[in-house]
Design an enzyme around this catalytic site. Structure first.
Site, PDB file in Angstrom:
ATOM      1  N   LYS A  56      17.469  -6.720   4.508  1.00 12.59           N
ATOM      2  CA  LYS A  56      18.443  -6.525   5.580  1.00 12.59           C
ATOM      3  C   LYS A  56      19.673  -7.281   4.991  1.00 12.59           C
ATOM      4  O   LYS A  56      20.817  -7.089   5.308  1.00 12.59           O
ATOM      5  CB  LYS A  56      18.065  -7.073   6.712  1.00 12.59           C
ATOM      6  CG  LYS A  56      17.070  -6.378   7.416  1.00 12.59           C
ATOM      7  CD  LYS A  56      16.823  -6.384   8.941  1.00 12.59           C
ATOM      8  CE  LYS A  56      16.220  -5.498   9.605  1.00 12.59           C
ATOM      9  NZ  LYS A  56      15.644  -5.462  10.875  1.00 12.59           N
ATOM     10  N   LYS A  99       8.100   6.001   7.558  1.00 13.34           N
ATOM     11  CA  LYS A  99       7.740   5.605   8.686  1.00 13.34           C
ATOM     12  C   LYS A  99       8.690   5.730   9.735  1.00 13.34           C
ATOM     13  O   LYS A  99       9.584   5.927   9.671  1.00 13.34           O
ATOM     14  CB  LYS A  99       7.652   3.955   8.418  1.00 13.34           C
ATOM     15  CG  LYS A  99       6.867   3.355   9.895  1.00 13.34           C
ATOM     16  CD  LYS A  99       6.584   1.723   9.724  1.00 13.34           C
ATOM     17  CE  LYS A  99       6.590   1.165  11.141  1.00 13.34           C
ATOM     18  NZ  LYS A  99       6.676  -0.378  11.034  1.00 13.34           N
ATOM     19  N   LYS A 154      13.894   4.393  14.197  1.00 15.83           N
ATOM     20  CA  LYS A 154      15.205   4.971  14.764  1.00 15.83           C
ATOM     21  C   LYS A 154      16.267   4.847  13.705  1.00 15.83           C
ATOM     22  O   LYS A 154      17.099   5.751  13.488  1.00 15.83           O
ATOM     23  CB  LYS A 154      15.836   3.761  15.878  1.00 15.83           C
ATOM     24  CG  LYS A 154      17.000   4.307  16.359  1.00 15.83           C
ATOM     25  CD  LYS A 154      17.504   3.600  17.747  1.00 15.83           C
ATOM     26  CE  LYS A 154      18.726   3.743  17.668  1.00 15.83           C
ATOM     27  NZ  LYS A 154      19.366   3.669  19.309  1.00 15.83           N
TER      28      LYS A 154
END
Ligand code: TRP
Length: 348
Positions: free
Chosen positions: A115, A197, A200
């Site tokens: 991230k 996978k 969202k």
């Protein structure tokens, strides 16, 4: 339920509960209520470090997740369902745990590395995220934490933080119990792109509250076996994500029939998807109905969350008292009860 081992689970309010979450985690939590004292926490504090956080949506998403969980079968009479920020001790304990958490360990976390890689300025919250997770778990002295593979590393860190805290302040005993992972059969639901996978951020999801029409519109263009270029090409169900989804939503006879009709090119992919769409809509229908009822009664949902925060808060206060004592803090003065009735002196 006293006497049962206690589990703690955190779920992020990112906006949509999709079938990947539902198959992978939520259904499991619903079953675990039978055998564990379950604390289920909507982690709105964690969510502010995420890509989907928007202040204007935050409260609504938090309540919507509560609705989704309740509609899926989380039973507020058995499980304690609550919102993380409603129990301020989460942030408080996190600060205290900061004191025993090595930065080096935080920097090793895969999720942190992923991230932060593309960020020019990294918020400290992204780095400290697992400390808040440790605080979540330790606040309730949870025995077990149901985790998917993506959170195993964070739980391992929480265990390390627990050991360090106990070593520093526990005088040789495990004042805070080391939480154990409750690894469940790993269900990795692949998204409609047939590749990643379901998540969202990939935009490859189907929501558990999607209408039958919306489900169909999303399934229709979904990726299937690339070898099936035309309807006449025989398919390979074992490499097709649509076939995998049938296993979760269609009865065994249908799954069998799908395999035969795919291999024999008796069905086109659209025929197969039509059957899946119908079965998916039928499976999710009772959840949709319950969610619609709850959405009409936001007051009831807030009440459930208030009761949850009350119960969770009581446990959290006990832990904080112990933690403060062990860490040598001066006892806080008793809350000034009388002041509650005093009118504010300066109005707007
Ligand atoms: N980080 C978890 C996730 O993204 C959510 C979470 C927060 C959590 N606190 C937790 C999970 C404590 C288990 C225990 O899925």
């Amino acid at each position: 339920m006293p006497g049962m081992p206690r589990i703690f689970s955190g779920v992020q309010p990112t906006g949509e509960l999709h079938i990947g979450n539902w198959l992978g985690a939520v259904r499991n939590l619903v079953h675990l209520q039978d055998t564990y004292e379950s604390l289920i926490c909507i982690v709105d504090l964690h969510a502010i470090t995420g890509a989907f956080y928007e202040p204007a949506q935050h409260a609504g998403r938090t309540r919507d997740l509560a609705i989704g969980l309740l509609a899926s079968g989380i039973d507020p009479d058995r499980a304690t369902l609550f919102v993380q920020s409603h129990v301020p001790a989460h942030s408080e304990l996190m600060w205290l745990l900061n004191a025993v958490t090595p930065v080096g360990e935080l920097e090793r976390m895969t999720q942190y590395k992923d991230k932060s890689a593309h960020l020019e300025s990294i918020p400290a919250g992204l780095l400290n995220y697992p400390i808040l997770m440790a605080a979540d778990i330790l606040l309730y002295r949870a025995d077990l934490v149901p985790v998917g593979e993506d959170q195993v590393q964070h739980l391992e860190l929480a265990r390390e933080v627990t050991r360090r805290w106990n070593a520093a302040y526990g005088a040789g005993s495990a004042v805070l119990p080391e939480p154990q992972p409750l690894l469940t059969e790993a269900k990795r639901i692949i998204g409609l792109d047939g590749e990643a996978k379901m998540s969202k951020s990939k935009g490859n999801t189907i929501g558990i509250l999607d209408s039958p029409e919306a489900i169909w519109q999303k399934l229709r263009p979904a990726k299937t076996d690339p070898a099936r270029v035309t309807r006449k090409d025989p398919g390979r169900p074992e490499v097709c994500n649509i076939f995998d989804l049938h296993k979760y939503f269609s009865p065994p006879e249908t799954v069998e029939q799908v395999a035969v009709n795919c291999r024999g090119a008796l069905w086109g992919c659209l025929d197969c998807k039509r059957v899946l769409a119908d079965n998916m809509a039928a499976t999710l229908a009772p959840i949709r109905e319950r969610a619609a009822v709850l959405a009409e009664a936001p007051g009831r949902v807030d009440e459930i969350l208030a009761e949850g925060a009350e119960r969770a808060g009581a446990i959290a206060r006990e832990t904080m008292a112990t933690v403060h004592d062990r860490m040598g803090f001066l006892r806080a003065p008793a809350p000034p009860v009388q002041r509650r009735n005093v009118e504010p002196t300066a109005g707007p």
